[in-house]
Each structure stands twice: as C-alpha cells, then as structure tokens.
Write a protein that holds these residues in place. Structure first.
Motif, PDB file in Angstrom:
ATOM      1  N   ALA A   1       4.206   1.722   1.126  1.00  0.00           N
ATOM      2  CA  ALA A   1       5.140   2.191   0.102  1.00  0.00           C
ATOM      3  C   ALA A   1       4.497   3.226  -0.806  1.00  0.00           C
ATOM      4  N   PHE A   2       3.173   3.128  -0.957  1.00  0.00           N
ATOM      5  CA  PHE A   2       2.409   4.042  -1.803  1.00  0.00           C
ATOM      6  C   PHE A   2       1.243   4.585  -0.997  1.00  0.00           C
ATOM      7  N   GLY A   3       0.903   5.834  -1.250  1.00  0.00           N
ATOM      8  CA  GLY A   3      -0.316   6.386  -0.684  1.00  0.00           C
ATOM      9  C   GLY A   3      -1.516   5.841  -1.439  1.00  0.00           C
ATOM     10  N   VAL A   4      -2.598   5.630  -0.733  1.00  0.00           N
ATOM     11  CA  VAL A   4      -3.804   5.101  -1.367  1.00  0.00           C
ATOM     12  C   VAL A   4      -4.414   6.177  -2.258  1.00  0.00           C
ATOM     13  N   SER A   5      -4.709   5.807  -3.499  1.00  0.00           N
ATOM     14  CA  SER A   5      -5.315   6.742  -4.444  1.00  0.00           C
ATOM     15  C   SER A   5      -6.228   5.971  -5.389  1.00  0.00           C
ATOM     16  N   GLU A   6      -7.004   6.705  -6.138  1.00  0.00           N
ATOM     17  CA  GLU A   6      -7.931   6.096  -7.092  1.00  0.00           C
ATOM     18  C   GLU A   6      -7.202   5.342  -8.196  1.00  0.00           C
ATOM     19  N   ASN A   7      -6.013   5.811  -8.557  1.00  0.00           N
ATOM     20  CA  ASN A   7      -5.242   5.202  -9.644  1.00  0.00           C
ATOM     21  C   ASN A   7      -4.022   4.449  -9.130  1.00  0.00           C
ATOM     22  N   LEU A   8      -4.142   3.850  -7.949  1.00  0.00           N
ATOM     23  CA  LEU A   8      -2.985   3.202  -7.320  1.00  0.00           C
ATOM     24  C   LEU A   8      -2.425   2.058  -8.171  1.00  0.00           C
ATOM     25  N   ALA A   9      -3.269   1.250  -8.775  1.00  0.00           N
ATOM     26  CA  ALA A   9      -2.772   0.151  -9.610  1.00  0.00           C
ATOM     27  C   ALA A   9      -1.918   0.683 -10.760  1.00  0.00           C
ATOM     28  N   ASP A  10      -2.387   1.738 -11.428  1.00  0.00           N
ATOM     29  CA  ASP A  10      -1.616   2.344 -12.520  1.00  0.00           C
ATOM     30  C   ASP A  10      -0.289   2.895 -12.007  1.00  0.00           C
ATOM     31  N   GLU A  11      -0.329   3.552 -10.847  1.00  0.00           N
ATOM     32  CA  GLU A  11       0.884   4.135 -10.274  1.00  0.00           C
ATOM     33  C   GLU A  11       1.901   3.045  -9.938  1.00  0.00           C
ATOM     34  N   MET A  12       1.432   1.962  -9.326  1.00  0.00           N
ATOM     35  CA  MET A  12       2.342   0.859  -8.995  1.00  0.00           C
ATOM     36  C   MET A  12       2.959   0.270 -10.263  1.00  0.00           C
ATOM     37  N   GLU A  13       2.135   0.001 -11.252  1.00  0.00           N
ATOM     38  CA  GLU A  13       2.652  -0.539 -12.511  1.00  0.00           C
ATOM     39  C   GLU A  13       3.698   0.384 -13.116  1.00  0.00           C
ATOM     40  N   ARG A  14       3.443   1.682 -13.083  1.00  0.00           N
ATOM     41  CA  ARG A  14       4.377   2.659 -13.651  1.00  0.00           C
ATOM     42  C   ARG A  14       5.715   2.644 -12.897  1.00  0.00           C
ATOM     43  N   VAL A  15       5.664   2.629 -11.562  1.00  0.00           N
ATOM     44  CA  VAL A  15       6.891   2.608 -10.761  1.00  0.00           C
ATOM     45  C   VAL A  15       7.641   1.297 -10.971  1.00  0.00           C
ATOM     46  N   PHE A  16       6.932   0.184 -10.922  1.00  0.00           N
ATOM     47  CA  PHE A  16       7.584  -1.109 -11.137  1.00  0.00           C
ATOM     48  C   PHE A  16       8.247  -1.148 -12.513  1.00  0.00           C
ATOM     49  N   ALA A  17       7.526  -0.751 -13.554  1.00  0.00           N
ATOM     50  CA  ALA A  17       8.076  -0.771 -14.913  1.00  0.00           C
ATOM     51  C   ALA A  17       9.265   0.175 -15.042  1.00  0.00           C
ATOM     52  N   GLY A  18       9.194   1.331 -14.375  1.00  0.00           N
ATOM     53  CA  GLY A  18      10.303   2.282 -14.393  1.00  0.00           C
ATOM     54  C   GLY A  18      11.560   1.714 -13.759  1.00  0.00           C
ATOM     55  N   ASN A  19      11.393   0.718 -12.887  1.00  0.00           N
ATOM     56  CA  ASN A  19      12.527   0.037 -12.263  1.00  0.00           C
ATOM     57  C   ASN A  19      12.782  -1.335 -12.894  1.00  0.00           C
ATOM     58  N   ASN A  20      12.229  -1.518 -14.099  1.00  0.00           N
ATOM     59  CA  ASN A  20      12.412  -2.714 -14.931  1.00  0.00           C
ATOM     60  C   ASN A  20      11.806  -3.982 -14.325  1.00  0.00           C
ATOM     61  N   TRP A  21      10.701  -3.833 -13.607  1.00  0.00           N
ATOM     62  CA  TRP A  21       9.891  -4.983 -13.178  1.00  0.00           C
ATOM     63  C   TRP A  21       8.627  -4.908 -14.031  1.00  0.00           C
ATOM     64  N   LYS A  22       8.529  -5.796 -15.003  1.00  0.00           N
ATOM     65  CA  LYS A  22       7.481  -5.704 -16.023  1.00  0.00           C
ATOM     66  C   LYS A  22       6.693  -7.009 -16.116  1.00  0.00           C
ATOM     67  N   ASN A  23       6.052  -7.236 -17.251  1.00  0.00           N
ATOM     68  CA  ASN A  23       5.171  -8.384 -17.454  1.00  0.00           C
ATOM     69  C   ASN A  23       4.092  -8.364 -16.370  1.00  0.00           C
TER      70      ASN A  23
END
Length: 165
Positions: A27-49
């Motif tokens: 679903a995501f390309g592997v990158s150095e900041n992948l955890a931040d990117e995932m959190e940002r996408v999840f939060a942008g779709n209202n999956w938080k905490n």
C-alpha cells in the motif's frame, strides 16, 4: 497495491467478525519516513489514536474498536483469526485492516519489525484474549462498534466502504 480479503468465523474463543479482514499489500512504498507517512494518511482518513510498536506474540483481539496495522519496517509472520485462522507474511509497506473481534498474534518477526496502529475516530481500544468469562461482554461490545466513515488507506470511496457492506 494488491488487495486481499480474509473471512474468519467465530471459533468459540476468538469471535472474529462478520466483516472480512483486508490486507493491502504494498500500500505504501518503503521509505525512511514510512511510519510518519502511514500515520499521516491514517489520520487524514480519521484513523487516529496511533501508536508504534509490534504485534503481541499471543492471540488477542479488540472488542471495542476496529484496528489498522501499517507495517513500516521489517517483516513478520502473523496468525490471523485464531488457532484455525491463516498465517500471513507481512512486510514494510503492507497494511492490515482488522474488524473488531479479529484475532491476531505474531508468530515470528525480523529484528526491525515495526507497526503503526490506529483506530477509527481515534477511539479507545481494549485487549482481549478470548477468556470464557468475558465472552458475553465481548460479543455485546463488538455488536456496538460503529462502522468507520473512511477506509484508513483509501478514504471515503473505496476499501472497507465497499468490502464491509
């Protein structure tokens, strides 16, 4: 991105769900900041905490929330759906969407295995292991978990919005 669906039934210990578990492979390309990117996408779709860690090495599930697991580093073998469920290999870039009640545990993992987890609307979560004394409460809780307004990866038009009808 490849999408897989897996349906698990109640095995008497792990309730699982009437909704399928969704796996978004790559679903995501592997990158150095992948955890931040995932959190940002999840939060942008209202999956938080959100949290960052791994997956427990025992069967568990959440009775008061759906959960998204984004693999941001390494790889692992996970058992989904309880003892009679399915063993899956996951790696960085993959995302699992677990409906409330879906059992999961880590069988093995690379040393660098890392996960970002989050919940629809930033809801709270519990950790249940299938104790018989909790079964009635767990089943009642699962029945009350609201349907998410968005898929954690694809937003309001795709993903669980279609798969969980």
């Amino acid at each position: 991105m490849t999408t897989q669906q897996y349906q698990f039934t109640d095995d008497g210990t792990i309730p699982n769900s009437v909704f399928p578990m969704i796996v978004y492979e790559k679903a995501f390309g592997v990158s150095e900041n992948l955890a931040d990117e995932m959190e940002r996408v999840f939060a942008g779709n209202n999956w938080k905490n959100a949290w960052r860690n791994g997956v427990y090495d025992y069967h568990h599930f959440h009775s008061i929330a759906h959960e998204v697991l984004g693999i941001y580093s390494g790889s692992a073998q996970l058992q989904i759906g309880g003892e009679g469920g399915k063993s899956l290999t996951v790696e960085a870039g993959d995302v699992l969407v677990l409906p409330a009640g879906t059992g999961h545990k880590k069988i093995s993992a690379s040393d660098d295995f890392g996960v970002v987890g989050a919940y629809p609307g930033g809801s709270d979560y519990d950790i249940r292991t299938g104790k018989e004394s909790e079964r009635e409460t767990v089943l009642q809780n699962i029945a009350k978990v609201p349907f998410p307004g968005n898929d954690p990866v694809q937003g309001s038009n795709n993903g669980i919005i279609n798969f969980w009808k």
